[in-house]
Design a protein around this motif. Structure first.
Motif, PDB file in Angstrom:
ATOM      1  N   SER A   1       0.327  55.877  36.997  1.00 58.45           N
ATOM      2  CA  SER A   1      -0.531  56.232  35.860  1.00 58.45           C
ATOM      3  C   SER A   1       0.306  56.495  34.623  1.00 58.45           C
ATOM      4  O   SER A   1      -0.010  56.033  33.514  1.00 58.45           O
ATOM      5  CB  SER A   1      -1.369  57.468  36.193  1.00 58.45           C
ATOM      6  OG  SER A   1      -2.236  57.209  37.260  1.00 58.45           O
TER       7      SER A   1
ATOM      8  N   LEU B   1     -12.601  60.204  41.295  1.00 62.54           N
ATOM      9  CA  LEU B   1     -11.263  60.298  40.711  1.00 62.54           C
ATOM     10  C   LEU B   1     -10.430  61.373  41.413  1.00 62.54           C
ATOM     11  O   LEU B   1      -9.595  62.053  40.810  1.00 62.54           O
ATOM     12  CB  LEU B   1     -11.345  60.582  39.200  1.00 62.54           C
ATOM     13  CG  LEU B   1     -12.087  59.535  38.355  1.00 62.54           C
ATOM     14  CD1 LEU B   1     -12.072  59.934  36.880  1.00 62.54           C
ATOM     15  CD2 LEU B   1     -11.469  58.157  38.541  1.00 62.54           C
TER      16      LEU B   1
ATOM     17  N   ASN C   1      -5.865  58.112  30.784  1.00 61.02           N
ATOM     18  CA  ASN C   1      -6.832  58.476  29.736  1.00 61.02           C
ATOM     19  C   ASN C   1      -8.266  58.355  30.258  1.00 61.02           C
ATOM     20  O   ASN C   1      -9.134  57.744  29.625  1.00 61.02           O
ATOM     21  CB  ASN C   1      -6.642  57.610  28.483  1.00 61.02           C
ATOM     22  CG  ASN C   1      -5.265  57.791  27.864  1.00 61.02           C
ATOM     23  OD1 ASN C   1      -4.708  58.895  27.885  1.00 61.02           O
ATOM     24  ND2 ASN C   1      -4.710  56.711  27.326  1.00 61.02           N
ATOM     25  N   ASP C   2      -8.467  58.925  31.419  1.00 60.42           N
ATOM     26  CA  ASP C   2      -9.771  58.946  32.085  1.00 60.42           C
ATOM     27  C   ASP C   2     -10.298  57.559  32.412  1.00 60.42           C
ATOM     28  O   ASP C   2     -11.492  57.372  32.667  1.00 60.42           O
ATOM     29  CB  ASP C   2     -10.816  59.686  31.233  1.00 60.42           C
ATOM     30  CG  ASP C   2     -10.472  61.149  31.054  1.00 60.42           C
ATOM     31  OD1 ASP C   2      -9.833  61.718  31.987  1.00 60.42           O
ATOM     32  OD2 ASP C   2     -10.839  61.729  30.031  1.00 60.42           O
ATOM     33  N   GLN C   3      -9.407  56.596  32.391  1.00 61.93           N
ATOM     34  CA  GLN C   3      -9.823  55.240  32.731  1.00 61.93           C
ATOM     35  C   GLN C   3      -9.275  54.895  34.102  1.00 61.93           C
ATOM     36  O   GLN C   3      -8.096  55.058  34.385  1.00 61.93           O
ATOM     37  CB  GLN C   3      -9.304  54.238  31.688  1.00 61.93           C
ATOM     38  CG  GLN C   3      -9.766  52.817  31.969  1.00 61.93           C
ATOM     39  CD  GLN C   3      -9.248  51.825  30.933  1.00 61.93           C
ATOM     40  OE1 GLN C   3      -8.564  52.209  29.979  1.00 61.93           O
ATOM     41  NE2 GLN C   3      -9.571  50.557  31.108  1.00 61.93           N
ATOM     42  N   PHE C   4     -10.150  54.447  34.991  1.00 64.81           N
ATOM     43  CA  PHE C   4      -9.784  54.101  36.359  1.00 64.81           C
ATOM     44  C   PHE C   4      -9.077  52.764  36.371  1.00 64.81           C
ATOM     45  O   PHE C   4      -9.650  51.732  35.978  1.00 64.81           O
ATOM     46  CB  PHE C   4     -11.041  54.043  37.237  1.00 64.81           C
ATOM     47  CG  PHE C   4     -10.762  53.672  38.663  1.00 64.81           C
ATOM     48  CD1 PHE C   4     -10.142  54.569  39.526  1.00 64.81           C
ATOM     49  CD2 PHE C   4     -11.117  52.414  39.148  1.00 64.81           C
ATOM     50  CE1 PHE C   4      -9.896  54.215  40.838  1.00 64.81           C
ATOM     51  CE2 PHE C   4     -10.870  52.067  40.464  1.00 64.81           C
ATOM     52  CZ  PHE C   4     -10.251  52.966  41.319  1.00 64.81           C
TER      53      PHE C   4
ATOM     54  N   VAL D   1      -5.262  56.796  37.241  1.00 61.01           N
ATOM     55  CA  VAL D   1      -6.114  57.074  36.082  1.00 61.01           C
ATOM     56  C   VAL D   1      -5.228  57.237  34.851  1.00 61.01           C
ATOM     57  O   VAL D   1      -4.220  57.960  34.892  1.00 61.01           O
ATOM     58  CB  VAL D   1      -6.957  58.341  36.308  1.00 61.01           C
ATOM     59  CG1 VAL D   1      -7.838  58.607  35.083  1.00 61.01           C
ATOM     60  CG2 VAL D   1      -7.795  58.205  37.569  1.00 61.01           C
TER      61      VAL D   1
END
Length: 726
Positions: free
Chosen positions: A259, A326, A354-357, A352
């Motif tokens: 990440s 998450l 920036n809160d993006q999977f 993850v």
């Protein structure tokens, strides 16, 4: 005389005497006593049973049943036993207890009728009937081991003997008159009473202490085993959680690195390094956001990527859960697909940024690696076996000895161990195990198994040692009690046996030196004996003197009864007694005999003329003349009444009898009787009846025949002899 008094007044018979009557089982008294004692026994059994060990309890309702039996008899005892035993059978959910306890009532009744004391009767029942019957019923209805069955039988019997001991103790305080009449019999010996009381004072505390010791030992062993099982379970849980958490941490670290680097680092290198550091991972993967596998390790799985076939995780639950939450995910036990088909657990962590999977990192732990990990981190113990299941009850790990396949359902049946109360038991593949279960933070259930023999063998050994020790204690104390009772009662018994003897053992006084009271009693009895013997000696001498006097009086009375007081000849009664015996002997042996009746002629005139004293003198003169001629042992001579005499001549010839009679007749004619004033000559008339051939005549007939001949002599002129021979 004393013995005669004992026969006339037997105190034992007086005490044992009881009016005979029959008592119906439906009588009011029997029903009331049976219901009352049975109710007390039922309440005691149902509400006051004391938990012992395992599923055994101590019950005391049978005490009331036995008290009812010995005071009111079999009918009331059976009613009480049925009520009390029914309550216990319902309480313990064991119908066979009803049979055993009711049988005890019947058996004790029979032994009591045979004269046994209550405690001995109950011990006989449990040794020879109760324990064998209990074992037989358990063998027919239970699948437990023989060892458990023996312990069960012995426990029930010890409980029964303890209850009987309490009942016997109460019985010793019951008045003799309150005991049921058919159980009384004769009063027991003093030695038996002492022996029974000594045995009671030993039996009750010994059994009580033994029961407490057994309870403590069993409870302690059960607690120790429970602690060991829980310790093993906790150890497995901690080690397992550490193992899983360590691998979860590795996957989370990998996801964190990816990440932060946004996949700018050599992902394959990092993945291979992580897989190498955690050999329990059978494979490690990195996927994209759509589930497509981008990287794989080890190399053989990496080489499978990029081919025509696309590998994806989008159908896997753990992928979708990680994408949705998450959060790291630990899957249930599954079978691998694509990269091998081993039974595995998967650990996945989302990537993850920036809160993006961006995808997941995933490691697959081969379930077989748990066995190696267990060997490395848990002390090997042959007594314990383990089963680990996931939330779906599928087997993640099982000890080799259980032969349980991976990913199969862990199914077992609850079981029941009668020796244990706290530790549960299960039945798995026809084998029974004690077990402990705990649940990890991941929802896995850890089951620790142990063979029941681990505790039952120890309990059995302790129980056998206890039983043997109890038996030895009772035997030793019974011997001691027997010797003590003999020592106490021997002086009294010897005193009783020699009390009436003329010689007295000198060592009795020494034997009595066991207590101050016994010495005093012995001295009193010895003094009483001396007084009694002196009195008895005096009484004996008096009796002997009186006996001599009585014999002398009897002889005089006999003489008076058999002899004529004037002539000293046999009187009529005495003559008839002897003559009849002689007559029977002569008739039986065909011996000639003659009956001679003699009467003084004109005797009434002599009495009237010269007076009765002179007449008596004439009678005496005739008697003397007859005595001179009748001297043979076979001659019987008597005064038959007034002036009449009778002679029985036997043996020899009839002619000799007749000649002797003629000599008597001539001698009387020559005899004179005189006093200072007068002189009188007398004549006699004689009747003779002789037997020489007709021996069918009776004695009375012979006398009558002689009397007829006498009458003939009188009628034809007196001073004659008339003879009749037949």
């Amino acid at each position: 005389m004393i013995r005669h008094l004992e026969k006339d007044f037997d105190i034992k018979k007086l005490l044992a005497h009881t009016p005979q009557h029959t008592e119906s089982v439906f009588s009011t008294a029997v029903l009331v006593y049976g219901l009352n004692f049975g109710g007390l026994g039922a309440l005691t059994n149902y509400f006051l049973s004391i938990p012992f060990y395992g599923h055994f309890s101590l019950y005391f309702g049978q005490i009331f049943v036995l008290i009812c039996l010995i005071t009111r008899g079999l009918n009331a005892g059976i009613i009480a036993s049925v009520i009390s035993a029914t309550a216990l059978a319902v309480k313990m959910d064991d119908p066979f207890l009803f049979i055993i306890l009711v049988s005890e009532t019947f058996a004790v009744h029979i032994f009591l009728r045979k004269g046994k004391v209550l405690l001995v009767a109950d011990v006989f029942y449990w040794l020879f009937i109760g324990v064998p019957l209990t074992l037989l019923l358990l063998l027919l209805t239970s699948n437990s081991s023989t060892e458990l069955l023996i312990i069960s039988g012995l426990t029930i019997s010890i409980n029964g003997i303890f209850g009987a001991s309490v009942a016997a103790l109460i019985y010793s305080f019951i008045p003799f008159q309150s005991v049921y009449r058919k159980y009384r019999g004769k009063p027991p010996k003093f030695a038996t009473i002492i022996f029974s009381l000594c045995m009671l004072t030993v039996t009750l505390p010994t059994i009580a202490i033994s029961l407490v010791f057994t309870w403590q030992t069993t409870a302690q062993k059960e607690q120790d085993l429970s602690n060991m099982l829980s310790k093993q379970g906790e150890q497995i849980m901690y080690v397992g959680e550490a193992f899983v958490n360590n691998h979860i941490s590795a996957v989370k670290t990998l996801s964190s690195i990816l990440s932060e680097s946004s996949f700018s680092i050599p992902v394959q290198t990092v993945l291979d390094s992580t897989a190498k550091n955690y050999p329990s991972f059978t494979s490690m993967l990195v996927s994209g956001p759509d589930g497509e596998i981008l990287y794989a390790s080890p190399e053989k799985y990496a080489m499978m990527l990029g081919r025509t076939k696309k590998h994806t995780l989008h159908t896997r639950t753990y992928f979708n859960d990680a994408k949705r939450t998450l959060e790291p995910q630990l899957s249930e036990a599954i079978e691998g697909v694509g990269f091998g088909n081993d039974a595995i657990l998967t650990v996945s962590a989302p990537i993850v940024l920036n809160d993006q999977f961006l995808g997941i990192s995933q490691g697959a732990i081969r379930l077989s690696s748990f066995s190696k990990f267990k060997q490395e981190h848990i002390d090997d113990n042959e007594f314990y076996q383990y089963v680990i299941t996931d939330r779906n009850n599928r087997i993640i790990f099982a000890s080799d000895g259980l032969s349980l396949p991976m990913l199969s359902q862990f199914s077992y049946q609850p079981s029941n161990n009668i020796l244990l109360r706290k530790i549960p038991e299960l039945k798995l593949q026809n084998n029974k195990y004690l077990y402990y279960q705990t649940v990890t933070e991941h929802g896995w259930k850890i089951t620790v198994l142990n063979s029941p023999s681990a505790v039952t063998q120890v309990i059995s050994q302790n129980f056998y040692i206890l039983a043997v020790g109890l038996l030895i204690t009772l035997v030793v104390f019974s011997f001691i009690a027997s010797q003590l009772s003999k020592r106490i009662t021997l002086p009294l018994e010897r005193l009783a046996n020699h009390f009436n003897d003329t010689t007295f053992p000198e060592d009795i006084a020494k034997e009595a030196e066991i207590s101050d009271e016994m010495i005093k009693v012995t001295d009193k009895l010895i003094n009483s004996r001396e007084i009694m013997l002196n009195f008895q000696q005096q009484l004996t001498e008096q009796v002997q003197d009186k006996t001599k006097q009585l014999k002398s009086l009897n002889q005089k009375l006999y003489h008076l009864a058999q002899k004529d007081g004037l002539t000293n000849l046999l009187n009529r009664s005495g003559f008839d007694d002897l003559a009849q015996t002689t007559f029977r002997n002569c008739v039986r042996n065909y011996v000639p005999l003659s009956m001679v009746l003699i009467d003084i002629d004109d005797f009434k005139q002599i009495n009237d003329t010269y007076g009765h004293p002179f007449g008596d003198k004439c009678i005496v003169s005739i008697a003397q003349t007859l005595s001179k001629f009748c001297k043979r042992n076979t001659d019987l001579l008597g005064r038959y009444g007034g002036e009449e005499f009778i002679v029985l001549l036997s043996g020899g010839h009839i002619e000799e009898h007749h000649e002797l009679t003629k000599q008597i007749h001539r001698a009387v004619q020559k005899t004179t009787v005189s006093n200072s004033e007068i002189t009188v000559k007398m004549t006699i008339s004689i009747g003779i009846s002789s037997l020489s051939s007709n021996y069918g005549m009776t004695y009375e007939g012979l006398v009558k025949s002689a009397d007829e001949q006498l009458y003939k002599s009188k009628r034809t002129g007196k001073n004659k002899i008339s003879i009749y021979v037949q």
